[in-house]
Design a protein around this motif. Sequence first.
Motif, PDB file in Angstrom:
ATOM      1  N   LEU A 376      39.206  11.090  19.917  1.00 12.47           N
ATOM      2  CA  LEU A 376      38.006  11.700  20.473  1.00 12.47           C
ATOM      3  C   LEU A 376      38.340  12.982  21.230  1.00 12.47           C
ATOM      4  O   LEU A 376      37.632  13.989  21.116  1.00 12.47           O
ATOM      5  CB  LEU A 376      37.310  10.697  21.398  1.00 12.47           C
ATOM      6  CG  LEU A 376      35.989  11.153  22.026  1.00 12.47           C
ATOM      7  CD1 LEU A 376      34.978  11.473  20.946  1.00 12.47           C
ATOM      8  CD2 LEU A 376      35.450  10.090  22.967  1.00 12.47           C
ATOM      9  N   GLN A 377      39.436  12.959  22.008  1.00 13.34           N
ATOM     10  CA  GLN A 377      39.842  14.142  22.763  1.00 13.34           C
ATOM     11  C   GLN A 377      40.236  15.277  21.823  1.00 13.34           C
ATOM     12  O   GLN A 377      39.889  16.449  22.057  1.00 13.34           O
ATOM     13  CB  GLN A 377      41.014  13.784  23.686  1.00 13.34           C
ATOM     14  CG  GLN A 377      41.491  14.928  24.567  1.00 13.34           C
ATOM     15  CD  GLN A 377      40.430  15.382  25.551  1.00 13.34           C
ATOM     16  OE1 GLN A 377      39.561  14.604  25.929  1.00 13.34           O
ATOM     17  NE2 GLN A 377      40.487  16.638  25.960  1.00 13.34           N
ATOM     18  N   GLU A 378      40.963  14.924  20.746  1.00  7.13           N
ATOM     19  CA  GLU A 378      41.354  15.947  19.777  1.00  7.13           C
ATOM     20  C   GLU A 378      40.132  16.571  19.118  1.00  7.13           C
ATOM     21  O   GLU A 378      40.069  17.790  18.925  1.00  7.13           O
ATOM     22  CB  GLU A 378      42.268  15.325  18.722  1.00  7.13           C
ATOM     23  CG  GLU A 378      43.643  14.938  19.258  1.00  7.13           C
ATOM     24  CD  GLU A 378      44.460  14.179  18.225  1.00  7.13           C
ATOM     25  OE1 GLU A 378      43.919  13.948  17.108  1.00  7.13           O
ATOM     26  OE2 GLU A 378      45.611  13.819  18.513  1.00  7.13           O
ATOM     27  N   GLN A 379      39.151  15.729  18.770  1.00  5.56           N
ATOM     28  CA  GLN A 379      37.935  16.261  18.163  1.00  5.56           C
ATOM     29  C   GLN A 379      37.158  17.129  19.146  1.00  5.56           C
ATOM     30  O   GLN A 379      36.581  18.148  18.777  1.00  5.56           O
ATOM     31  CB  GLN A 379      37.060  15.109  17.668  1.00  5.56           C
ATOM     32  CG  GLN A 379      37.644  14.371  16.474  1.00  5.56           C
ATOM     33  CD  GLN A 379      36.727  13.288  15.968  1.00  5.56           C
ATOM     34  OE1 GLN A 379      35.719  12.993  16.597  1.00  5.56           O
ATOM     35  NE2 GLN A 379      37.070  12.695  14.843  1.00  5.56           N
ATOM     36  N   ARG A 380      37.153  16.718  20.419  1.00 13.76           N
ATOM     37  CA  ARG A 380      36.456  17.509  21.434  1.00 13.76           C
ATOM     38  C   ARG A 380      37.117  18.870  21.605  1.00 13.76           C
ATOM     39  O   ARG A 380      36.440  19.904  21.687  1.00 13.76           O
ATOM     40  CB  ARG A 380      36.456  16.737  22.752  1.00 13.76           C
ATOM     41  CG  ARG A 380      35.680  17.422  23.869  1.00 13.76           C
ATOM     42  CD  ARG A 380      35.688  16.559  25.108  1.00 13.76           C
ATOM     43  NE  ARG A 380      35.051  15.275  24.852  1.00 13.76           N
ATOM     44  CZ  ARG A 380      35.106  14.251  25.697  1.00 13.76           C
ATOM     45  NH1 ARG A 380      35.783  14.347  26.819  1.00 13.76           N
ATOM     46  NH2 ARG A 380      34.489  13.123  25.412  1.00 13.76           N
ATOM     47  N   GLU A 381      38.461  18.883  21.664  1.00 15.02           N
ATOM     48  CA  GLU A 381      39.174  20.148  21.808  1.00 15.02           C
ATOM     49  C   GLU A 381      38.950  21.039  20.590  1.00 15.02           C
ATOM     50  O   GLU A 381      38.769  22.258  20.721  1.00 15.02           O
ATOM     51  CB  GLU A 381      40.668  19.871  21.998  1.00 15.02           C
ATOM     52  CG  GLU A 381      40.993  19.200  23.329  1.00 15.02           C
ATOM     53  CD  GLU A 381      42.463  18.849  23.436  1.00 15.02           C
ATOM     54  OE1 GLU A 381      43.193  19.062  22.439  1.00 15.02           O
ATOM     55  OE2 GLU A 381      42.886  18.375  24.513  1.00 15.02           O
ATOM     56  N   GLU A 382      38.959  20.419  19.412  1.00 11.62           N
ATOM     57  CA  GLU A 382      38.723  21.194  18.196  1.00 11.62           C
ATOM     58  C   GLU A 382      37.318  21.787  18.192  1.00 11.62           C
ATOM     59  O   GLU A 382      37.110  22.945  17.803  1.00 11.62           O
ATOM     60  CB  GLU A 382      38.923  20.300  16.973  1.00 11.62           C
ATOM     61  CG  GLU A 382      38.768  21.034  15.649  1.00 11.62           C
ATOM     62  CD  GLU A 382      38.992  20.118  14.466  1.00 11.62           C
ATOM     63  OE1 GLU A 382      38.790  20.577  13.324  1.00 11.62           O
ATOM     64  OE2 GLU A 382      39.363  18.942  14.683  1.00 11.62           O
ATOM     65  N   SER A 383      36.337  20.989  18.658  1.00 12.07           N
ATOM     66  CA  SER A 383      34.963  21.491  18.723  1.00 12.07           C
ATOM     67  C   SER A 383      34.846  22.646  19.707  1.00 12.07           C
ATOM     68  O   SER A 383      34.142  23.635  19.445  1.00 12.07           O
ATOM     69  CB  SER A 383      34.018  20.354  19.127  1.00 12.07           C
ATOM     70  OG  SER A 383      34.044  19.318  18.172  1.00 12.07           O
ATOM     71  N   MET A 384      35.535  22.540  20.856  1.00 12.12           N
ATOM     72  CA  MET A 384      35.495  23.615  21.850  1.00 12.12           C
ATOM     73  C   MET A 384      36.121  24.888  21.289  1.00 12.12           C
ATOM     74  O   MET A 384      35.614  25.996  21.516  1.00 12.12           O
ATOM     75  CB  MET A 384      36.228  23.168  23.115  1.00 12.12           C
ATOM     76  CG  MET A 384      35.528  22.056  23.888  1.00 12.12           C
ATOM     77  SD  MET A 384      33.913  22.561  24.514  1.00 12.12           S
ATOM     78  CE  MET A 384      34.403  23.809  25.689  1.00 12.12           C
ATOM     79  N   GLN A 385      37.224  24.727  20.556  1.00  8.59           N
ATOM     80  CA  GLN A 385      37.866  25.892  19.956  1.00  8.59           C
ATOM     81  C   GLN A 385      36.948  26.557  18.934  1.00  8.59           C
ATOM     82  O   GLN A 385      36.841  27.785  18.880  1.00  8.59           O
ATOM     83  CB  GLN A 385      39.178  25.475  19.298  1.00  8.59           C
ATOM     84  CG  GLN A 385      40.259  25.053  20.283  1.00  8.59           C
ATOM     85  CD  GLN A 385      41.502  24.546  19.584  1.00  8.59           C
ATOM     86  OE1 GLN A 385      41.558  24.487  18.360  1.00  8.59           O
ATOM     87  NE2 GLN A 385      42.516  24.176  20.369  1.00  8.59           N
ATOM     88  N   GLN A 386      36.288  25.738  18.131  1.00  3.09           N
ATOM     89  CA  GLN A 386      35.361  26.292  17.145  1.00  3.09           C
ATOM     90  C   GLN A 386      34.195  27.000  17.828  1.00  3.09           C
ATOM     91  O   GLN A 386      33.754  28.067  17.390  1.00  3.09           O
ATOM     92  CB  GLN A 386      34.854  25.173  16.233  1.00  3.09           C
ATOM     93  CG  GLN A 386      35.922  24.572  15.334  1.00  3.09           C
ATOM     94  CD  GLN A 386      35.402  23.405  14.522  1.00  3.09           C
ATOM     95  OE1 GLN A 386      34.268  22.964  14.712  1.00  3.09           O
ATOM     96  NE2 GLN A 386      36.227  22.897  13.615  1.00  3.09           N
ATOM     97  N   LEU A 387      33.689  26.403  18.917  1.00  5.70           N
ATOM     98  CA  LEU A 387      32.585  27.017  19.648  1.00  5.70           C
ATOM     99  C   LEU A 387      33.009  28.346  20.258  1.00  5.70           C
ATOM    100  O   LEU A 387      32.270  29.346  20.201  1.00  5.70           O
ATOM    101  CB  LEU A 387      32.097  26.056  20.739  1.00  5.70           C
ATOM    102  CG  LEU A 387      30.936  26.546  21.602  1.00  5.70           C
ATOM    103  CD1 LEU A 387      29.710  26.827  20.737  1.00  5.70           C
ATOM    104  CD2 LEU A 387      30.598  25.519  22.682  1.00  5.70           C
TER     105      LEU A 387
END
Length: 426
Positions: A376-387
Amino acid sequence: MQRSGGVSLPNSKRKSSSTHHSGKEQRLEQNGIYMKSSTLLQRESKRFCDQLLEGYHEPIGYPCYPVDKIDEVLDRVHGLNEARLQRDVTPWVVPSAENLFFSGVAGLDGIGEEINAEWVRCEPMGLSRPKPDFTVGLRRSAFRNEELEKLENYGTPQNPFYFTPDLSFPFLICEAKTGRIGIDQADTQNIHSASIATKAIVNLYVAAFGREHEKTKDLLGRVLVFTVSHNNRMVNLYGHYAVAGMNSSDVDGHDTVDSYQYFRYDIAMFSLSMYDGRERFRAYNFVRNLYDRFAPQHLERIREAVGSMQRPVPRTGLSFAASDIGLDEGSSRQSFEAIASQENAVFRTPSEPASASQKRDMANMRGQLDKLLRQLQEQREESMQQLEQRRKESKEQLEKQRKESKEQLEQLTGMISRLQESKDAS
């Protein structure tokens, strides 16, 4: 082994097979499973079982020997291993639903089967994890997509939907054992497996309608699962059902209701070799009727409960369902199951303390939770990077548009100035 005067005497500490068998029955009863019938069995269910014994189905797809050789085969497999019994005799007792389907019998496309498949996605009830010789249940194709979504969201090892990776809600279980003692073992294994399957249907209705709902209560005392136990001489047919548990008291003295208790109904016992073979195909006929008449009811019963369940919220991010979780070799066994197996073992090995088992289970659960949190943390970080990347690109694009607009404005202003100068000159 002790010796006296050159004669071998059995060790008094060694348990007999009958003692071991009674020990299994005791563990089953501790889990609410009783190898007997109850007065709470519905009369309608009894009549239905009798109706399944009627009629006659000509056996289709004989094994690889002529029908007039059955007596010789039955004599030859006596004393041989279970694999020979299952290969040469079981097809005459319990026909394969899938073989019948491929032979052109209609209405069996939603029925599936497993051979010697371990029930890895359900929690046992007092004995080791079931691994029946032959199991018949429902295939994935029997359900609609919306029903599958609900069931996959609902299923857990305590409330199983899939019992094996490919088979759901078993309704027919067969165990084939050699000898008279072997058929007693088959009966014990069958009632354990059938009680788990019966419990799954009752719990599904409790989840869909509630414990006190009329539809849930109507399931009690109704045969929901069937079993067949046989050797090379005889066949036992049973129906399995649940009844409401007896009142009991908790540690504070308050009345509580134990969930449910599970019983079996003796439907019939047939001989494969006596009476000139007149009873030889009675079990075969019963199973064919089961496929034709009970299987559609079984599927409709499950669909009725699933239809009353709420549709799950679509999952995002982590793509797993509760039904995907299986029990590993350690966490699936209860504390005393380390000393019990489906085979008739003679010696017992020391069992693991319950506290140690609980600690191991907690450690496994903690490890799974940590893994999910990391994902979940990895997906959150990836989403933040994409944003952040999209924000940066939007800012650059906006700046570019502003620059282009400014240049266009300057060009337009220059053109207006030149036109004005040309007009003044003329």
